[in-house]
Motif scaffolding. Structure first.
Motif, PDB file in Angstrom:
ATOM      1  N   HIS A  99      19.402  12.855  49.448  1.00 53.12           N
ATOM      2  CA  HIS A  99      20.046  11.780  48.694  1.00 53.12           C
ATOM      3  C   HIS A  99      20.873  11.025  49.725  1.00 53.12           C
ATOM      4  N   HIS A 123      14.958  20.448  50.707  1.00 53.71           N
ATOM      5  CA  HIS A 123      15.914  19.491  50.147  1.00 53.71           C
ATOM      6  C   HIS A 123      17.255  19.664  50.854  1.00 53.71           C
ATOM      7  N   GLU A 163      11.138  20.323  39.200  1.00 53.03           N
ATOM      8  CA  GLU A 163      12.584  20.583  39.201  1.00 53.03           C
ATOM      9  C   GLU A 163      13.113  20.913  37.812  1.00 53.03           C
ATOM     10  N   HIS A 214       8.879  14.486  42.752  1.00 51.21           N
ATOM     11  CA  HIS A 214       9.679  15.421  41.949  1.00 51.21           C
ATOM     12  C   HIS A 214       9.428  15.079  40.484  1.00 51.21           C
ATOM     13  N   GLU A 234      15.387  10.090  48.723  1.00 50.66           N
ATOM     14  CA  GLU A 234      14.891  10.294  47.364  1.00 50.66           C
ATOM     15  C   GLU A 234      15.304   9.148  46.444  1.00 50.66           C
ATOM     16  N   HIS A 270      14.088  10.891  37.939  1.00 45.83           N
ATOM     17  CA  HIS A 270      15.191  10.006  38.316  1.00 45.83           C
ATOM     18  C   HIS A 270      14.877   8.552  37.982  1.00 45.83           C
TER      19      HIS A 270
HETATM   20 ZN   LIG Z   1      17.086  15.489  44.899  1.00 42.27          ZN
END
Ligand SMILES: [Zn+2]
Length: 278
Positions: A106, A66, A256, A213, A145, A177
């Motif tokens: 990101h 990441h 996560e 994720h 992402e 997310h």
């Molecule tokens: Zn992330």
């Protein structure tokens, strides 16, 4: 095959902060992947990355990485934008040196720009990074992402479009997310719809090599507030796992949750007890 792993070094690793020890702990726990966290900085160098790649290979683990959080490929200032591209490039190089096959990042913030302008700016920056990596013969997939906040670039359509238009780019689908940013996507039908969209737009191969994720999440109108452990959250992970089983999903599922390995193991064990229903 879907492999389950931790976002970063498992909390139960005795040597804190030691990536190689983290990999050994991942294998000991019975997990089969790990995401190296450069979120606060690219902490590996050529010399320290090589043993990570070696140990991961020896243990049969697959790795992702990441990139730093502070990237913004849509920075208003051009110099700063170039710098952000440079950070992504450096992170990607070090991730590849550590044996990671993917770097998740990101991409940036919309700021005051129109989504279309932001798309073009971010795409151009990613293309520059891809070109550099190609020149250096660095093999790694760049994965923007799916964003958790409405102020962040990277909804499902944008991530799919980038993946379609740029070879070397694929989606990093963060289901927590997606749920937080939309208030939806928390049922079997909705999870199945996402997987179907991916398969239709990017081909069956994309379902064989997903990067996911998963965690619990606390959210409000504008999206993500913080990650939660699955059982303290409203996230219907069993339905997600069923949808993944039904499309015979492959790739990496990175957990996560704050309790990292506990939820990774929970997800793995629930998944293993499922069989495809369709
Ligand atoms: Zn992330």
């Amino acid at each position: 095959m879907l492999r389950f792993g931790t976002a970063g070094i498992p909390a139960s690793t005795k040597a804190t902060g030691d990536t190689v020890a983290g990999l050994k702990r991942v294998a000991e726990l019975g997990l089969s992947s790990m995401e190296i966290e450069f979120v606060r900085g690219v902490y590996l160098k050529d010399k320290t990355a090589a043993p990570v790649a070696y140990v991961a290979r020896k243990l049969g683990l697959r790795l992702s990485c990441h990139a730093p959080y502070y990237l913004n490929l849509n920075h208003a200032d051009e110099t700063r934008r170039r710098q952000a591209g440079g950070v992504l490039h450096h992170a990607a190089r070090m991730a590849a040196a550590a044996g990671a096959e993917t770097i998740v990042f990101h991409a940036g913030y919309y700021l005051k720009d129109s989504p279309e302008t932001v798309y073009d700016a971010i795409k151009a920056e990613i293309e520059t990074v891809l070109g550099k990596l190609r020149d250096e013969a660095v093999k790694i997939t760049l994965r923007p992402e799916l964003a958790g906040k409405t102020s962040q670039f990277g909804n499902l359509a944008e991530i799919i479009r980038l993946s379609k238009e740029l070879s070397g780019v694929a989606p990093a689908v963060d289901f927590a997310h997606l749920h937080a940013a939309t208030g939806r996507y928390n049922s079997y039908a909705e999870f199945a719809e996402v997987l179907e969209r991916l398969g239709e737009a990017l081909g069956r191969e994309s379902l064989d090599d997903l990067h996911l994720h998963v965690s619990g999440i606390e959210y409000r109108g504008s999206g993500e507030r913080r990650h939660l452990n699955l059982q303290e959250s409203d996230f219907r992970y069993e339905e997600l796992l069923q949808a993944l089983a039904d499309v015979k999903a492959g790739g990496l599922l990175i957990c996560e949750s704050p309790n990292i390995e506990e939820d990774a193991l929970l997800l793995q064990s629930v998944f293993r007890d499922l069989s495809p229903k369709v």
